[in-house]
Design a protein around this motif. Structure first.
Motif, PDB file in Angstrom:
ATOM      1  N   UNK A 173     -17.338 -27.490   2.306  1.00 50.36           N
ATOM      2  CA  UNK A 173     -16.698 -26.709   3.358  1.00 50.36           C
ATOM      3  C   UNK A 173     -16.279 -25.357   2.789  1.00 50.36           C
ATOM      4  N   UNK A 174     -16.471 -24.324   3.548  1.00 46.28           N
ATOM      5  CA  UNK A 174     -16.158 -22.960   3.109  1.00 46.28           C
ATOM      6  C   UNK A 174     -14.665 -22.713   3.232  1.00 46.28           C
ATOM      7  N   UNK A 175     -14.043 -22.239   2.160  1.00 43.61           N
ATOM      8  CA  UNK A 175     -12.619 -21.887   2.197  1.00 43.61           C
ATOM      9  C   UNK A 175     -12.483 -20.428   2.588  1.00 43.61           C
ATOM     10  N   UNK A 176     -11.498 -20.101   3.448  1.00 41.55           N
ATOM     11  CA  UNK A 176     -11.311 -18.696   3.815  1.00 41.55           C
ATOM     12  C   UNK A 176     -10.869 -17.878   2.610  1.00 41.55           C
ATOM     13  N   UNK A 177     -11.250 -16.617   2.617  1.00 45.32           N
ATOM     14  CA  UNK A 177     -10.811 -15.712   1.550  1.00 45.32           C
ATOM     15  C   UNK A 177      -9.301 -15.576   1.597  1.00 45.32           C
ATOM     16  N   UNK A 178      -8.680 -15.308   0.465  1.00 46.25           N
ATOM     17  CA  UNK A 178      -7.218 -15.157   0.407  1.00 46.25           C
ATOM     18  C   UNK A 178      -6.711 -14.170   1.437  1.00 46.25           C
ATOM     19  N   UNK A 179      -7.406 -13.058   1.588  1.00 48.35           N
ATOM     20  CA  UNK A 179      -6.922 -12.026   2.500  1.00 48.35           C
ATOM     21  C   UNK A 179      -7.143 -12.397   3.961  1.00 48.35           C
ATOM     22  N   UNK A 180      -7.820 -13.517   4.228  1.00 50.49           N
ATOM     23  CA  UNK A 180      -8.136 -13.908   5.593  1.00 50.49           C
ATOM     24  C   UNK A 180      -7.429 -15.213   5.973  1.00 50.49           C
ATOM     25  N   UNK A 181      -6.294 -15.502   5.356  1.00 52.21           N
ATOM     26  CA  UNK A 181      -5.638 -16.779   5.627  1.00 52.21           C
ATOM     27  C   UNK A 181      -4.580 -16.683   6.727  1.00 52.21           C
ATOM     28  N   UNK A 182      -4.447 -15.543   7.370  1.00 55.60           N
ATOM     29  CA  UNK A 182      -3.528 -15.399   8.490  1.00 55.60           C
ATOM     30  C   UNK A 182      -2.121 -14.973   8.112  1.00 55.60           C
ATOM     31  N   UNK A 183      -1.788 -15.015   6.821  1.00 56.04           N
ATOM     32  CA  UNK A 183      -0.447 -14.597   6.413  1.00 56.04           C
ATOM     33  C   UNK A 183      -0.413 -13.083   6.199  1.00 56.04           C
ATOM     34  N   UNK A 184       0.785 -12.551   6.214  1.00 52.76           N
ATOM     35  CA  UNK A 184       1.009 -11.119   6.004  1.00 52.76           C
ATOM     36  C   UNK A 184       1.038 -10.848   4.504  1.00 52.76           C
ATOM     37  N   UNK A 185       0.333  -9.824   4.071  1.00 51.77           N
ATOM     38  CA  UNK A 185       0.324  -9.445   2.657  1.00 51.77           C
ATOM     39  C   UNK A 185       1.716  -8.968   2.252  1.00 51.77           C
ATOM     40  N   UNK A 186       2.185  -9.413   1.085  1.00 50.14           N
ATOM     41  CA  UNK A 186       3.497  -9.038   0.560  1.00 50.14           C
ATOM     42  C   UNK A 186       3.316  -8.544  -0.867  1.00 50.14           C
ATOM     43  N   UNK A 187       3.721  -7.313  -1.104  1.00 51.48           N
ATOM     44  CA  UNK A 187       3.599  -6.708  -2.426  1.00 51.48           C
ATOM     45  C   UNK A 187       4.975  -6.321  -2.940  1.00 51.48           C
ATOM     46  N   UNK A 188       5.227  -6.586  -4.203  1.00 54.90           N
ATOM     47  CA  UNK A 188       6.433  -6.111  -4.871  1.00 54.90           C
ATOM     48  C   UNK A 188       6.005  -5.011  -5.817  1.00 54.90           C
ATOM     49  N   UNK A 189       6.689  -3.879  -5.773  1.00 54.48           N
ATOM     50  CA  UNK A 189       6.343  -2.798  -6.694  1.00 54.48           C
ATOM     51  C   UNK A 189       7.614  -2.135  -7.215  1.00 54.48           C
ATOM     52  N   UNK A 190       7.490  -1.620  -8.411  1.00 56.63           N
ATOM     53  CA  UNK A 190       8.624  -0.983  -9.073  1.00 56.63           C
ATOM     54  C   UNK A 190       8.885   0.391  -8.476  1.00 56.63           C
ATOM     55  N   UNK A 191      10.155   0.682  -8.346  1.00 56.82           N
ATOM     56  CA  UNK A 191      10.563   2.007  -7.885  1.00 56.82           C
ATOM     57  C   UNK A 191       9.953   3.047  -8.824  1.00 56.82           C
ATOM     58  N   UNK A 192       9.464   4.111  -8.265  1.00 57.07           N
ATOM     59  CA  UNK A 192       8.822   5.151  -9.068  1.00 57.07           C
ATOM     60  C   UNK A 192       7.310   5.057  -9.020  1.00 57.07           C
ATOM     61  N   UNK A 193       6.781   3.891  -8.630  1.00 57.53           N
ATOM     62  CA  UNK A 193       5.340   3.795  -8.436  1.00 57.53           C
ATOM     63  C   UNK A 193       5.026   4.330  -7.050  1.00 57.53           C
ATOM     64  N   UNK A 194       3.783   4.562  -6.781  1.00 57.55           N
ATOM     65  CA  UNK A 194       3.411   5.139  -5.495  1.00 57.55           C
ATOM     66  C   UNK A 194       2.473   4.184  -4.755  1.00 57.55           C
ATOM     67  N   UNK A 195       3.041   3.220  -4.014  1.00 58.66           N
ATOM     68  CA  UNK A 195       2.161   2.348  -3.239  1.00 58.66           C
ATOM     69  C   UNK A 195       1.468   3.148  -2.146  1.00 58.66           C
TER      70      UNK A 195
END
Length: 131
Positions: free
Chosen positions: A1-23
């Motif tokens: 059975x084909x597993x969905x790609x991580x980015x296609x699992x229906x959840x909202x992407x959540x990123x943590x980044x350090x202050x001073x970086x430029x997301x």
């Protein structure tokens, strides 16, 4: 059975980044600023929304905002729950990504809180994590 790609699992992407970086700003994303002055809001005009989060102070050596200091009702997990509710009810523009920007010293505690909270894990997926 084909597993969905991580980015296609229906959840909202959540990123943590350090202050001073430029997301990468994105009109389909919410920027959450942790414990810092919002400064000039116009600098964030390309974000779908910019939301401040001020963790409660902690007497411990790690950065405030973690689950052990705030509990479920006051920490970043609760804010993410509120963002999800506001997204679903039209209180915020629809978004597919949340970027949390914090001081580098707080990132570990925030990451711990996010990965330990079952509700957050059900609605959001950590972008920098291996599941």
């Amino acid at each position: 059975m084909h597993e969905p790609a991580r980015h296609d699992d229906g959840r909202i992407a959540l990123e943590l980044c350090a202050r001073g970086t430029a997301p990468v700003a994105d009109a389909n994303a919410v920027l959450v600023t942790v414990g810092q002055d919002m400064g000039n809001i116009d600098a964030h005009a390309k974000w779908g929304a910019v939301v401040p989060f001020t963790p409660l102070p902690t007497p411990f050596s790690h950065g405030g905002g973690c689950a052990c200091c705030t509990g479920r009702g006051q920490g970043l997990a609760a804010l993410l729950g509120d963002l999800f509710r506001r997204r679903a009810t039209g209180g915020l523009p629809w978004f597919g990504r949340v970027v949390v920007m914090a001081d580098a010293a707080r990132l570990s505690a925030l990451r711990q809180e996010m990965t330990a909270d079952l509700v957050v894990r059900a609605r959001y997926r950590m972008e920098n994590e291996k599941d």
